[in-house]
Design a protein around this motif. Structure first.
Motif, PDB file in Angstrom:
ATOM      1  N   LYS A 189       0.794  -1.238  -0.112  1.00 57.04           N
ATOM      2  CA  LYS A 189       0.020   0.044   0.084  1.00 57.04           C
ATOM      3  C   LYS A 189       0.907   1.241   0.128  1.00 57.04           C
ATOM      4  O   LYS A 189       0.455   2.400  -0.472  1.00 57.04           O
ATOM      5  CB  LYS A 189      -0.898  -0.125   1.196  1.00 57.04           C
ATOM      6  CG  LYS A 189      -1.971  -1.050   1.188  1.00 57.04           C
ATOM      7  CD  LYS A 189      -2.902  -1.137   2.243  1.00 57.04           C
ATOM      8  CE  LYS A 189      -3.869  -2.160   2.096  1.00 57.04           C
ATOM      9  NZ  LYS A 189      -5.012  -2.358   3.168  1.00 57.04           N
ATOM     10  N   GLU A 190       2.077   1.224   0.406  1.00 53.05           N
ATOM     11  CA  GLU A 190       2.999   2.303   0.686  1.00 53.05           C
ATOM     12  C   GLU A 190       4.054   2.459  -0.661  1.00 53.05           C
ATOM     13  O   GLU A 190       4.803   3.381  -0.703  1.00 53.05           O
ATOM     14  CB  GLU A 190       3.704   2.129   1.612  1.00 53.05           C
ATOM     15  CG  GLU A 190       3.162   1.868   3.000  1.00 53.05           C
ATOM     16  CD  GLU A 190       3.924   1.618   4.325  1.00 53.05           C
ATOM     17  OE1 GLU A 190       5.127   1.459   4.044  1.00 53.05           O
ATOM     18  OE2 GLU A 190       3.287   1.176   5.314  1.00 53.05           O
ATOM     19  N   LYS A 191       3.622   1.857  -1.723  1.00 54.73           N
ATOM     20  CA  LYS A 191       4.622   1.469  -2.853  1.00 54.73           C
ATOM     21  C   LYS A 191       3.962   2.056  -3.913  1.00 54.73           C
ATOM     22  O   LYS A 191       2.711   1.910  -4.334  1.00 54.73           O
ATOM     23  CB  LYS A 191       5.195   0.094  -2.920  1.00 54.73           C
ATOM     24  CG  LYS A 191       5.839  -0.488  -1.800  1.00 54.73           C
ATOM     25  CD  LYS A 191       6.866   0.232  -1.321  1.00 54.73           C
ATOM     26  CE  LYS A 191       7.377  -0.267   0.121  1.00 54.73           C
ATOM     27  NZ  LYS A 191       8.609   0.475   0.629  1.00 54.73           N
ATOM     28  N   ARG A 192       4.873   2.733  -5.060  1.00 55.89           N
ATOM     29  CA  ARG A 192       4.378   2.803  -6.337  1.00 55.89           C
ATOM     30  C   ARG A 192       4.048   1.440  -7.127  1.00 55.89           C
ATOM     31  O   ARG A 192       5.286   0.669  -7.185  1.00 55.89           O
ATOM     32  CB  ARG A 192       5.358   3.749  -6.921  1.00 55.89           C
ATOM     33  CG  ARG A 192       5.064   4.110  -8.435  1.00 55.89           C
ATOM     34  CD  ARG A 192       5.881   5.260  -9.001  1.00 55.89           C
ATOM     35  NE  ARG A 192       5.531   5.664 -10.311  1.00 55.89           N
ATOM     36  CZ  ARG A 192       6.465   5.992 -11.294  1.00 55.89           C
ATOM     37  NH1 ARG A 192       7.757   5.733 -11.218  1.00 55.89           N
ATOM     38  NH2 ARG A 192       5.913   6.102 -12.311  1.00 55.89           N
ATOM     39  N   LEU A 193       3.188   1.203  -7.692  1.00 56.11           N
ATOM     40  CA  LEU A 193       2.867   0.061  -8.469  1.00 56.11           C
ATOM     41  C   LEU A 193       2.599   0.047  -9.961  1.00 56.11           C
ATOM     42  O   LEU A 193       2.191   0.992 -10.428  1.00 56.11           O
ATOM     43  CB  LEU A 193       1.577  -0.641  -7.769  1.00 56.11           C
ATOM     44  CG  LEU A 193       1.655  -0.729  -6.132  1.00 56.11           C
ATOM     45  CD1 LEU A 193       0.319  -1.365  -5.855  1.00 56.11           C
ATOM     46  CD2 LEU A 193       2.865  -1.793  -5.826  1.00 56.11           C
ATOM     47  N   ALA A 194       2.943  -1.026 -10.678  1.00 59.11           N
ATOM     48  CA  ALA A 194       2.786  -1.054 -12.044  1.00 59.11           C
ATOM     49  C   ALA A 194       2.673  -2.584 -12.598  1.00 59.11           C
ATOM     50  O   ALA A 194       3.156  -3.471 -11.435  1.00 59.11           O
ATOM     51  CB  ALA A 194       3.710  -0.292 -12.843  1.00 59.11           C
ATOM     52  N   ALA A 195       2.407  -3.049 -13.638  1.00 61.79           N
ATOM     53  CA  ALA A 195       2.024  -4.467 -13.946  1.00 61.79           C
ATOM     54  C   ALA A 195       2.392  -4.797 -15.484  1.00 61.79           C
ATOM     55  O   ALA A 195       2.032  -3.897 -16.369  1.00 61.79           O
ATOM     56  CB  ALA A 195       0.664  -4.895 -13.400  1.00 61.79           C
ATOM     57  N   PHE A 196       2.738  -5.739 -15.573  1.00 62.76           N
ATOM     58  CA  PHE A 196       2.606  -6.469 -17.042  1.00 62.76           C
ATOM     59  C   PHE A 196       1.856  -7.732 -17.214  1.00 62.76           C
ATOM     60  O   PHE A 196       2.061  -8.267 -16.164  1.00 62.76           O
ATOM     61  CB  PHE A 196       4.044  -6.272 -17.473  1.00 62.76           C
ATOM     62  CG  PHE A 196       5.177  -7.291 -16.883  1.00 62.76           C
ATOM     63  CD1 PHE A 196       5.228  -8.736 -17.730  1.00 62.76           C
ATOM     64  CD2 PHE A 196       5.889  -7.150 -15.978  1.00 62.76           C
ATOM     65  CE1 PHE A 196       6.139  -9.600 -17.178  1.00 62.76           C
ATOM     66  CE2 PHE A 196       6.894  -8.074 -15.556  1.00 62.76           C
ATOM     67  CZ  PHE A 196       6.799  -9.152 -15.863  1.00 62.76           C
ATOM     68  N   ALA A 197       1.306  -7.718 -18.085  1.00 57.95           N
ATOM     69  CA  ALA A 197       0.796  -9.199 -18.482  1.00 57.95           C
ATOM     70  C   ALA A 197       0.959  -9.835 -19.592  1.00 57.95           C
ATOM     71  O   ALA A 197       1.155  -9.173 -20.806  1.00 57.95           O
ATOM     72  CB  ALA A 197      -0.968  -9.076 -18.346  1.00 57.95           C
ATOM     73  N   CYS A 198       1.228 -11.092 -19.843  1.00 56.99           N
ATOM     74  CA  CYS A 198       1.533 -11.793 -20.967  1.00 56.99           C
ATOM     75  C   CYS A 198       0.282 -12.851 -21.428  1.00 56.99           C
ATOM     76  O   CYS A 198      -0.140 -13.401 -20.371  1.00 56.99           O
ATOM     77  CB  CYS A 198       2.572 -12.780 -20.853  1.00 56.99           C
ATOM     78  SG  CYS A 198       4.123 -11.892 -20.549  1.00 56.99           S
ATOM     79  N   ALA A 251       1.604   2.099 -14.347  1.00 57.56           N
ATOM     80  CA  ALA A 251       1.736   1.972 -15.647  1.00 57.56           C
ATOM     81  C   ALA A 251       1.314   0.556 -16.202  1.00 57.56           C
ATOM     82  O   ALA A 251       1.188  -0.391 -14.876  1.00 57.56           O
ATOM     83  CB  ALA A 251       3.029   2.077 -16.149  1.00 57.56           C
ATOM     84  N   THR A 252       0.880  -0.041 -17.358  1.00 52.44           N
ATOM     85  CA  THR A 252       0.550  -1.183 -17.635  1.00 52.44           C
ATOM     86  C   THR A 252       1.215  -1.653 -18.674  1.00 52.44           C
ATOM     87  O   THR A 252       1.305  -0.613 -19.725  1.00 52.44           O
ATOM     88  CB  THR A 252      -0.786  -1.646 -17.498  1.00 52.44           C
ATOM     89  OG1 THR A 252      -1.634  -0.759 -18.211  1.00 52.44           O
ATOM     90  CG2 THR A 252      -1.612  -1.529 -16.178  1.00 52.44           C
ATOM     91  N   LEU A 253       1.241  -2.981 -19.167  1.00 56.60           N
ATOM     92  CA  LEU A 253       1.896  -3.368 -20.399  1.00 56.60           C
ATOM     93  C   LEU A 253       1.251  -4.611 -20.646  1.00 56.60           C
ATOM     94  O   LEU A 253       1.449  -5.543 -19.910  1.00 56.60           O
ATOM     95  CB  LEU A 253       3.556  -3.633 -20.378  1.00 56.60           C
ATOM     96  CG  LEU A 253       4.281  -4.208 -21.298  1.00 56.60           C
ATOM     97  CD1 LEU A 253       4.171  -3.472 -22.624  1.00 56.60           C
ATOM     98  CD2 LEU A 253       5.881  -4.421 -20.950  1.00 56.60           C
ATOM     99  N   ILE A 254       0.885  -5.059 -21.867  1.00 54.82           N
ATOM    100  CA  ILE A 254       0.265  -6.120 -22.351  1.00 54.82           C
ATOM    101  C   ILE A 254       1.231  -6.700 -23.578  1.00 54.82           C
ATOM    102  O   ILE A 254       1.240  -6.102 -24.523  1.00 54.82           O
ATOM    103  CB  ILE A 254      -1.289  -6.022 -22.909  1.00 54.82           C
ATOM    104  CG1 ILE A 254      -2.002  -5.556 -21.555  1.00 54.82           C
ATOM    105  CG2 ILE A 254      -1.667  -7.352 -23.271  1.00 54.82           C
ATOM    106  CD1 ILE A 254      -3.373  -5.091 -22.093  1.00 54.82           C
TER     107      ILE A 254
END
Length: 160
Positions: A100-109, A133-136
């Motif tokens: 909850k205290e962090k900057r979060l991003a994600a990528f999905a394959c 940010a997100t990445l697909i």
């Protein structure tokens, strides 16, 4: 910014991308490993993985250690299962309130579709946190494309 990439990979696509991103961002990697392995081939792979994702299961993970004081940013990586995040990632999020205290991003394959829905479910699981940010990517290890490299670089640039 010190970054940790937390990911689950069954067939190697997510591992492939996680290592590329880690190299570009000089990030640390944490590969999640469930105690009970998921089937890797055939009908059983789709049945058990899809059922587990749809039922929002939280499997036990092999032990890991994270010094949360060392990281400002966490990137999640996962294959899309039934338009959802993978259960090992769900377990990790449930067990680590420090996120909850962090900057979060994600990528999905993914091989087909569903990543957008999976990101929404990921955000719901994060209970109030958003993804910066997100990445697909579509099967990036088995179907490499020059555009994947560009997309990975743009994702990394947006995080640094």
């Amino acid at each position: 910014m010190n970054t940790l990439i937390v990911y689950y990979s069954l067939e190697g696509n997510t591992d492939f991308v996680a290592k590329k991103i880690a190299d570009k961002l000089q990030a640390d990697l944490l590969r999640l490993v469930p105690v009970k392995k998921y089937p890797e081939k055939g009908f059983a792979k789709f049945f058990w993985g899809g059922k587990s994702a749809m039922m929002a299961e939280t499997p036990e993970l092999e032990p890991y250690s994270v010094d949360w004081n060392s990281y400002e940013q966490v990137i999640f990586g996962f294959p899309v299962w039934a338009s959802n995040i993978t259960p090992p990632l769900r377990t990790f999020i449930r067990d680590n309130h420090e996120l909850k205290e962090k900057r979060l991003a994600a990528f999905a394959c993914q091989s087909g579709k569903g990543a957008e829905q999976a990101f929404k479910k990921l955000t719901d699981t994060l209970e109030g946190n958003t993804l910066t940010a997100t990445l697909i990517l579509f099967d990036p290890k088995v179907k490499p494309k020059d555009e994947n490299e560009v997309s990975i670089q743009e994702f990394c640039d947006s995080l640094s």
